[in-house]
Design a protein around this motif. Structure first.
Motif, PDB file in Angstrom:
ATOM      1  N   ILE A 113      36.718   9.079  -8.486  1.00 37.67           N
ATOM      2  CA  ILE A 113      36.041   9.645  -7.308  1.00 37.67           C
ATOM      3  C   ILE A 113      34.636  10.073  -7.701  1.00 37.67           C
ATOM      4  O   ILE A 113      34.439  11.094  -8.359  1.00 37.67           O
ATOM      5  CB  ILE A 113      36.859  10.808  -6.721  1.00 37.67           C
ATOM      6  N   VAL A 114      33.683   9.256  -7.346  1.00 38.05           N
ATOM      7  CA  VAL A 114      32.272   9.541  -7.637  1.00 38.05           C
ATOM      8  C   VAL A 114      31.479   9.131  -6.401  1.00 38.05           C
ATOM      9  O   VAL A 114      32.008   8.546  -5.482  1.00 38.05           O
ATOM     10  CB  VAL A 114      31.747   8.740  -8.863  1.00 38.05           C
ATOM     11  N   GLY A 115      30.217   9.437  -6.400  1.00 36.93           N
ATOM     12  CA  GLY A 115      29.368   8.909  -5.314  1.00 36.93           C
ATOM     13  C   GLY A 115      29.176   9.894  -4.189  1.00 36.93           C
ATOM     14  O   GLY A 115      28.074  10.391  -4.001  1.00 36.93           O
ATOM     15  N   ASN A 116      30.234  10.213  -3.472  1.00 33.05           N
ATOM     16  CA  ASN A 116      30.021  11.085  -2.309  1.00 33.05           C
ATOM     17  C   ASN A 116      30.450  12.543  -2.547  1.00 33.05           C
ATOM     18  O   ASN A 116      30.560  13.311  -1.598  1.00 33.05           O
ATOM     19  CB  ASN A 116      30.726  10.512  -1.067  1.00 33.05           C
ATOM     20  N   VAL A 117      30.687  12.909  -3.807  1.00 30.37           N
ATOM     21  CA  VAL A 117      31.090  14.294  -4.114  1.00 30.37           C
ATOM     22  C   VAL A 117      30.029  14.986  -4.972  1.00 30.37           C
ATOM     23  O   VAL A 117      29.537  14.406  -5.942  1.00 30.37           O
ATOM     24  CB  VAL A 117      32.446  14.325  -4.872  1.00 30.37           C
TER      25      VAL A 117
END
Ligand SMILES: C[S@@+](CC[C@H](N)C(=O)[O-])C[C@H]1O[C@@H](n2cnc3c(N)ncnc32)[C@H](O)[C@@H]1O
Length: 251
Positions: A113-117
């Protein structure tokens, strides 16, 4: 000359000076951070996952929206929101405690989970975000630990967009007396033992049990949310009221 009497608050069952609480809570979460997820599963028999799933289902969050997972800790809700809002949306995991934030960041990155957090160290009482910014704010098992809950609720109200909603998932007051008794035995006798065996820390888990008893019950929290400005405040009792999910809107 008059001595100034310090304002007091609770740390579990103890009465302490208000300005001591933040550092005492910090110690608890620095101590439990590395075992936090394991202990959550053990203590709740995995049921915390169902409570969190229900919170997500009640959030109404859609693609492209902005979400704040406040007191987000190891990021269980953030992970779910990240998938829901997609590439065009964003999630901020905010927590006052850098040990918990570190565990959250590592866990989420390990699960891709990367990118939008984004990760932000912040106190719920003074949120460092613009007015009217988020579509949804969640605070899951966090409000209990905040020193000035009214101030924190007002701060959440400020950063929520008109039309946005706040979801507070928190331990609450069990509805039935027999459940209360069994729950007391579990919380004050068994829980600190599990804490000692697994995390080598019975004190933090004693605080957990005590802080749950000192937290406002369902109706009191509902009133506090209304007083902070939230509209149409309602709550759902989960697992017989051991936990409640409160929801309020900013219109
Ligand atoms: C029991 S954990 C909950 C973590 C996660 N939300 C969950 O449901 O698993 C409580 C979290 O609240 C954070 N916290 C305590 N006081 C806070 C405050 N004033 N502002 C922001 N976070 C706070 C702690 O650092 C900790 O990570």
């Amino acid at each position: 000359m008059t001595d100034q009497i310090p304002e007091t608050t609770h740390f579990g069952f103890r009465t302490i000076a208000k300005d001591e609480k933040e550092s005492m809570v910090a110690e608890v979460f620095h101590s439990v951070a590395s075992k936090y997820d394991l202990m959550n599963d053990l203590m709740s028999f995995g049921i915390h996952r169902i409570w969190k799933r229900f919170t997500i289902d009640c959030s109404g969050v859609r693609r492209g929206q902005k979400v704040l997972d406040l007191a987000g800790g190891t990021g269980d809700l953030t992970a779910k929101f990240s998938r829901l809002v997609g590439e065009t949306g964003s999630v901020i995991l905010a927590d006052i405690n850098d040990s918990m934030l570190k565990m959250g960041r590592e866990k989420l990155r390990d699960s891709g989970i990367v990118g939008n957090v984004r990760y932000v160290q912040a106190n719920a009482e003074e949120l460092p975000f613009p007015d009217n910014y988020f579509d949804c704010i969640t605070i899951s098992f966090g409000l209990r630990n905040v020193t000035d809950k009214d101030k924190a609720l007002r701060s959440m109200f400020r950063v929520l967009k008109p039309g946005g909603r706040l979801l507070v998932l928190e331990f609450s007051k069990p509805l039935l007396d027999p459940l209360n008794k069994a729950y007391d035995t579990y919380s004050f006798h068994i829980l600190p033992k599990i804490g000692e065996l697994v995390a080598n820390d019975s004190e933090s888990y004693r605080y957990l049990a005590e802080s749950i008893r000192m937290h406002p019950d369902q109706e009191t929290l509902k009133e506090m949310m209304s007083d902070a400005g939230f509209d149409s405040v309602s709550y759902y009792n989960l697992t017989g009221g051991i936990v409640a999910l409160h929801r309020g809107f900013k219109f």
